[in-house]
Design an enzyme around this catalytic site. Structure first.
Site, PDB file in Angstrom:
ATOM      1  N   THR A 167      16.767  27.241  25.810  1.00  0.00           N
ATOM      2  CA  THR A 167      18.123  25.989  25.506  1.00  0.00           C
ATOM      3  C   THR A 167      17.640  25.754  24.338  1.00  0.00           C
ATOM      4  OG1 THR A 167      18.746  24.652  26.463  1.00  0.00           O
ATOM      5  CG2 THR A 167      16.593  23.936  26.591  1.00  0.00           C
ATOM      6  N   THR A 168      18.403  25.066  23.723  1.00  0.00           N
ATOM      7  CA  THR A 168      18.577  24.651  22.807  1.00  0.00           C
ATOM      8  C   THR A 168      17.774  23.693  22.150  1.00  0.00           C
ATOM      9  OG1 THR A 168      21.403  25.238  22.177  1.00  0.00           O
ATOM     10  CG2 THR A 168      20.317  23.307  21.156  1.00  0.00           C
ATOM     11  N   HIS A 222       0.192 -21.326   6.050  1.00  0.00           N
ATOM     12  CA  HIS A 222       1.814 -22.494   6.328  1.00  0.00           C
ATOM     13  C   HIS A 222       1.718 -22.668   5.018  1.00  0.00           C
ATOM     14  CE1 HIS A 222       1.480 -23.147  10.522  1.00  0.00           C
ATOM     15  NE2 HIS A 222       0.631 -23.478  10.295  1.00  0.00           N
ATOM     16  N   SER A 266      13.166  -7.445 -16.801  1.00  0.00           N
ATOM     17  CA  SER A 266      13.932  -7.917 -16.747  1.00  0.00           C
ATOM     18  C   SER A 266      15.120  -7.515 -17.565  1.00  0.00           C
ATOM     19  CB  SER A 266      13.991  -9.248 -16.651  1.00  0.00           C
ATOM     20  OG  SER A 266      15.434 -10.322 -17.543  1.00  0.00           O
ATOM     21  N   LYS A 302      10.165 -11.319 -18.119  1.00  0.00           N
ATOM     22  CA  LYS A 302       9.213 -11.131 -16.751  1.00  0.00           C
ATOM     23  C   LYS A 302       8.358  -9.582 -15.994  1.00  0.00           C
ATOM     24  CE  LYS A 302      10.497 -12.688 -13.347  1.00  0.00           C
ATOM     25  NZ  LYS A 302      12.668 -12.530 -12.893  1.00  0.00           N
ATOM     26  N   ARG A 303       7.900  -9.689 -15.135  1.00  0.00           N
ATOM     27  CA  ARG A 303       7.099  -8.482 -14.609  1.00  0.00           C
ATOM     28  C   ARG A 303       6.828  -8.420 -13.141  1.00  0.00           C
ATOM     29  NH1 ARG A 303       1.022  -7.980 -16.792  1.00  0.00           N
ATOM     30  NH2 ARG A 303      -0.120  -5.909 -15.126  1.00  0.00           N
ATOM     31  N   ASN A 304       8.519  -8.023 -12.483  1.00  0.00           N
ATOM     32  CA  ASN A 304       8.467  -7.710 -11.297  1.00  0.00           C
ATOM     33  C   ASN A 304       7.644  -7.313 -10.527  1.00  0.00           C
ATOM     34  OD1 ASN A 304      10.586 -10.734 -11.930  1.00  0.00           O
ATOM     35  ND2 ASN A 304      12.162  -8.827 -12.403  1.00  0.00           N
TER      36      ASN A 304
END
Length: 447
Positions: free
Chosen positions: A106-107, A154, A277, A283-285
């Site tokens: 069957t399929t 936390h 950016s 920036k060095r994301n």
């Protein structure tokens, strides 16, 4: 033109890998369908259900035929499934043996078994990525066994740990995923051949023999019972990917937080222009980490979809099965992308040990208040020592003083610890690492 991130000419290598896309490509999937149809014919010839020469012709036709994808797509849209369309093309290609194509199946038998073959190939790719990741994390844990840093709970400094300890915690998750993968293979890599309602009625008394030969031909485990509507195996496979990407998301979150300007303890490998950016040159994301986290969120949704899809009605489902066609390929491709990002990022992770040490000192010794308390407790009693040092901590925090200087003015603490020098030693964060280095050793020895 592709429109999803897993297929996009722009985004696809950020969210997946070419190897995994190939496993789930239309071309590979159709070849899997044909592979399963051939295995069925050969298994039936093995048992004597169809003539051996017919099976040989079907095998040769499947190997040589060129699939008409336009015709396949059109017929699939009409039927709702691709197998009837494949059977038509294979039967035509097989000539006078075409009447034996798809005999007694069957399929869903063909589609499920083809999906299992895809999963086997996909698991091999995942296994290799996990092995590489284990190597990278082992190296990080070993190199930074004794690198002190602030442990945080936390989002506040809690107690000193080592970066090697943190890497060992990451490693422990990946080790367990490798174990899980080995354990789930025999549960998931199971052949499917059962006929219309799962009873093998179309093959009569030869049903079990054909089923066994079919699974052996494909190198798959034998089913204990028909699993047309028992979808826990596929759900487990995607659930496993949810666990893997969840762990990668945790690692990514740690890296992103520790890479913030205020922490500056980690940085992803430098590649000119990576994470830049369009307007802020400085920036060095953390691009790899961001992509890992995005994949974790997306795969998690597919885990829920697969769990929902387990609820099939009666002996063949009326829709949940189709959800698997969406969730399985996308989950594997996204997971491969996340693992590839991890295996780019972690081996070249920039660890700033001096900055970690400097951050340990920003609280003025408050991070080791527990160390002083536990050292004074044998003489003062644990609760009284806690209360005295609690008051000292408030003074140090409020007046921005060093905890050691405040405690030096508390006669009870001086007496309990044996003088001012002893107080200063107990207030040194690097002297209160617990068994963090030894936990690294234990993790590495267990590999």
């Amino acid at each position: 033109m592709p429109s999803t991130v897993t297929e996009s000419l722009i985004f696809r290598d950020m969210f997946g890998t070419e190897a995994m896309r190939s496993v789930f490509s239309d071309e590979t999937l159709v070849r899997r369908y044909l592979e399963v149809e051939v295995a069925l014919a050969l298994a039936e010839a093995d048992v004597g259900v169809i003539p051996a020469e017919a099976a040989a012709k079907i095998e040769a036709a499947a190997r040589a035929m060129k699939v008409d994808f336009d015709r396949l797509r059109h017929q699939t849209e009409i039927t709702g499934y691709p197998i009837l369309a494949i059977v038509h093309q294979l039967s035509e290609a097989a000539g006078d043996a075409g009447g034996y194509v798809h005999w007694g199946a069957t399929t869903q038998d063909i589609m499920d078994s083809a999906t299992v073959l895809q999963l086997r190939a996909a698991f091999d790719l995942i296994e290799a990525e996990l092995a590489a990741l284990r190597t990278a994390l082992t190296d990080l844990a070993r190199r930074h066994r004794d690198t002190p840093m602030a442990g945080r709970t936390h989002l506040q400094q809690a107690l000193p740990v080592t970066f090697g300890y943190k890497a060992a915690v990451w490693l422990s998750m990946i080790e367990r995923h490798s174990e899980r993968l080995a354990q789930l293979r025999p549960r998931v890599l199971v052949g499917q051949l059962a006929g219309a309602a799962g009873t093998l009625a179309s093959l009569g008394a030869d049903g079990f023999a054909v089923q066994a030969a079919f699974c052996d031909r494909l190198g798959l485990c034998h089913p204990s019972a028909t699993w047309h509507v028992a979808r826990d195996g596929f759900a487990e496979a995607v659930g496993f990917l949810g666990l893997v990407t969840g762990s990668l998301g945790k690692i990514a979150t740690d890296v992103m937080l520790m890479a913030t300007t205020e922490f500056a303890e980690l940085a992803e490998p430098f590649v000119k222009g990576r994470g830049a950016s369009s307007t802020m040159p400085q920036k060095r994301n953390p691009i790899s980490s961001e992509l890992m986290l995005a994949a974790a969120k997306a795969v998690r949704q597919h885990v829920a979809l697969m769990l929902d899809g387990m609820i099939h009605d009666l002996e063949r489902a009326t829709g949940p099965w189709h959800a698997e066609w969406i969730a399985i390929p996308e989950s594997f491709i996204l997971t491969s992308g996340a693992l590839a990002q991890a295996n780019f990022m972690l081996p070249g992770l920039v660890v700033d040990a001096p900055r970690m040490r400097a951050n340990l000192d920003i609280s003025g010794g408050l991070i080791v208040a527990e160390a002083v308390m536990m050292a004074a407790a044998p003489k003062l009693g644990r609760q009284h020592a806690h209360d005295v040092i609690y008051d000292a901590c408030r003074i140090a925090a409020t007046e921005q003083l060093q905890l050691a200087d405040v405690l030096a003015g508390v006669p009870e603490i001086c007496d309990a610890l044996g003088g001012v020098e002893a107080i200063r030693q107990h207030c040194d964060p690097a002297r209160y690492l617990g068994l963090a280095p030894q936990m690294v050793d234990r993790m590495l020895e267990a590999r």
